[in-house]
Design a protein around this motif. Structure first.
Motif, mmCIF file in Angstrom:
data_model
loop_
_atom_site.group_PDB
_atom_site.id
_atom_site.type_symbol
_atom_site.label_atom_id
_atom_site.label_comp_id
_atom_site.label_asym_id
_atom_site.label_seq_id
_atom_site.Cartn_x
_atom_site.Cartn_y
_atom_site.Cartn_z
ATOM 1 N N GLU A 93 -5.415 -9.712 14.765
ATOM 2 C CA GLU A 93 -4.096 -10.326 14.863
ATOM 3 C C GLU A 93 -3.033 -9.292 15.234
ATOM 4 O OE1 GLU A 93 -1.593 -13.614 12.330
ATOM 5 O OE2 GLU A 93 -2.507 -11.974 11.216
ATOM 6 N N THR A 96 -3.439 -8.191 18.852
ATOM 7 C CA THR A 96 -2.963 -9.249 19.750
ATOM 8 C C THR A 96 -1.444 -9.222 19.864
ATOM 9 O OG1 THR A 96 -4.863 -10.643 19.166
ATOM 10 C CG2 THR A 96 -2.963 -11.733 20.168
ATOM 11 N N GLU A 97 -0.773 -9.060 18.720
ATOM 12 C CA GLU A 97 0.688 -8.995 18.737
ATOM 13 C C GLU A 97 1.175 -7.754 19.480
ATOM 14 O OE1 GLU A 97 2.899 -11.253 17.661
ATOM 15 O OE2 GLU A 97 1.149 -12.537 17.367
ATOM 16 N N TYR A 98 0.465 -6.656 19.309
ATOM 17 C CA TYR A 98 0.823 -5.431 20.023
ATOM 18 C C TYR A 98 0.655 -5.612 21.526
ATOM 19 C CZ TYR A 98 0.192 -0.769 22.005
ATOM 20 O OH TYR A 98 0.274 0.349 22.795
ATOM 21 N N LYS A 100 0.817 -8.379 23.248
ATOM 22 C CA LYS A 100 1.908 -9.237 23.719
ATOM 23 C C LYS A 100 3.194 -8.435 23.889
ATOM 24 C CE LYS A 100 0.235 -13.528 21.590
ATOM 25 N NZ LYS A 100 0.530 -14.565 20.546
ATOM 26 N N ALA A 101 3.460 -7.549 22.933
ATOM 27 C CA ALA A 101 4.677 -6.735 23.005
ATOM 28 C C ALA A 101 4.636 -5.799 24.206
ATOM 29 C CB ALA A 101 4.838 -5.936 21.714
ATOM 30 N N LYS A 141 4.899 -2.653 16.248
ATOM 31 C CA LYS A 141 3.611 -3.373 16.243
ATOM 32 C C LYS A 141 2.443 -2.412 16.423
ATOM 33 C CE LYS A 141 5.052 -8.019 17.577
ATOM 34 N NZ LYS A 141 6.420 -7.888 17.082
ATOM 35 N N TYR A 145 -0.710 -2.001 13.756
ATOM 36 C CA TYR A 145 -2.140 -2.164 14.055
ATOM 37 C C TYR A 145 -2.903 -0.868 13.787
ATOM 38 C CZ TYR A 145 -3.475 0.208 18.457
ATOM 39 O OH TYR A 145 -3.834 1.123 19.404
#
Length: 240
Positions: A93, A96-98, A100-101, A141, A145
Motif C-alpha cells: 500500500e 503504491t502511494e509512493y 502515485k506521488a 511517502k 514506505y
C-alpha cells in the motif's frame, strides 16, 4: 473420737480409689484430644498434598517431546506468516502511494515546463510552489514506505527462520506452507517495486528533459527550478 477417725479412714480410702479414676479420665481425655489433633493434622496434610500438582510422565504419542515441538513450531510458523502478511499488505500500500506521488510530480513537471514563457513571474512562482508541495508529499511517502520496508524485511527473516525450524523438527507441512507463503509475498512486493522503479526512472528522465527545455527558454526561472539535477541523481530517488 473413734467415730471421727473411722470417718477419716473412709474418706482417705475413697480418695485413693478415686484418684486413679480421675487420672484415667485425664489420660483418656488427652488421648482423645491427641487423637483428634493427629487426625486433623493428617487431614490438613492430605489437603495440602492434593493441592500440589503432580507431574506424571505421559507415554502417549500425542504428548511426546517430538510431537510437542512440532505443535509449537507450527504455531510459530502461523504467527510469523500472519506478521508477514500484515507487513506485506502495508508495504504494498505504501509503495503504491509512493508511486502515485512520483507520477503526480512527473505530470506537474511537464505541465510546468509547457507553461514556461506563457506566464509572468508571479504565476511561475505560484505554479512552482505546487511542484514543491508535490515533491514534499512524494518524499514523505517515500520515507513511509522505507520504514515499512524495514519492518517487512524483519518479518521475512522471522518467517524464514520459522520455516527452517519447522523443517528441522520434522514438521514438513508447516515448513512447506511457510516457504510457499514467503515466495508469494516476495513476488508481490517485487512486482510493486518494479512499478515504483519505473516511476522513478520516468521522473529522472522528465527532470532531465525539462531541464534542457527550460535552459532554452528566454524567461527567467525561479531559483531551484529543476536545479542541476541529472538523470539518476535526484536526491529524492531511492538508490537500489
Amino acid at each position: 473420737m473413734a467415730a471421727g477417725s473411722g470417718w477419716l479412714r473412709i474418706c482417705r480410702s475413697v480418695l485413693r480409689q478415686s484418684f486413679p479414676v480421675l487420672g484415667s479420665i485425664r489420660r483418656r481425655c488427652l488421648m482423645g484430644v491427641n487423637g483428634r489433633w493427629h487426625h486433623m493434622v493428617g487431614v490438613g496434610l492430605g489437603v495440602s498434598l492434593c493441592a500440589v500438582p503432580v507431574a506424571e510422565k505421559q507415554n502417549s504419542a500425542s504428548l511426546s517431546n517430538d510431537a510437542l515441538i512440532k505443535r509449537a513450531v507450527s504455531l510459530v510458523t502461523d504467527s510469523t506468516s500472519t506478521l508477514l502478511s500484515q507487513t506485506t499488505y502495508a508495504l504494498i500500500e505504501a509503495l503504491t502511494e509512493y508511486t502515485k506521488a512520483v507520477y503526480t510530480l512527473v505530470s506537474l513537471y511537464k505541465q510546468y515546463a509547457n507553461l514556461l514563457g506563457k506566464m509572468d513571474s508571479e504565476e511561475v512562482d505560484a505554479v512552482w510552489q505546487v511542484v514543491i508541495g508535490a515533491r514534499v508529499d512524494m518524499t514523505a511517502k517515500q520515507q513511509e514506505y522505507l520504514r515499512l520496508e524495514s519492518s517487512w524485511m524483519t518479518a521475512l527473516r522471522l518467517s524464514e527462520m520459522a520455516a527452517e525450524a519447522a523443517y528441522q523438527s520434522g514438521a514438513d507441512q508447516a515448513s512447506v506452507t511457510a516457504r510457499s507463503h514467503i515466495q508469494l509475498v516476495k513476488s508481490q512486493v517485487q512486482e510493486v517495486r518494479q512499478l515504483s522503479q519505473k516511476a522513478e526512472t520516468k521522473l529522472a528522465e522528465t527532470q532531465t528533459e525539462e531541464l534542457i527545455k527550460a535552459q532554452g527558454e528566454e524567461s527567467s526561472l525561479p531559483q531551484g527550478i529543476l536545479g542541476n539535477t541529472e538523470a539518476g541523481e535526484d536526491p529524492y530517488l531511492r538508490e537500489d
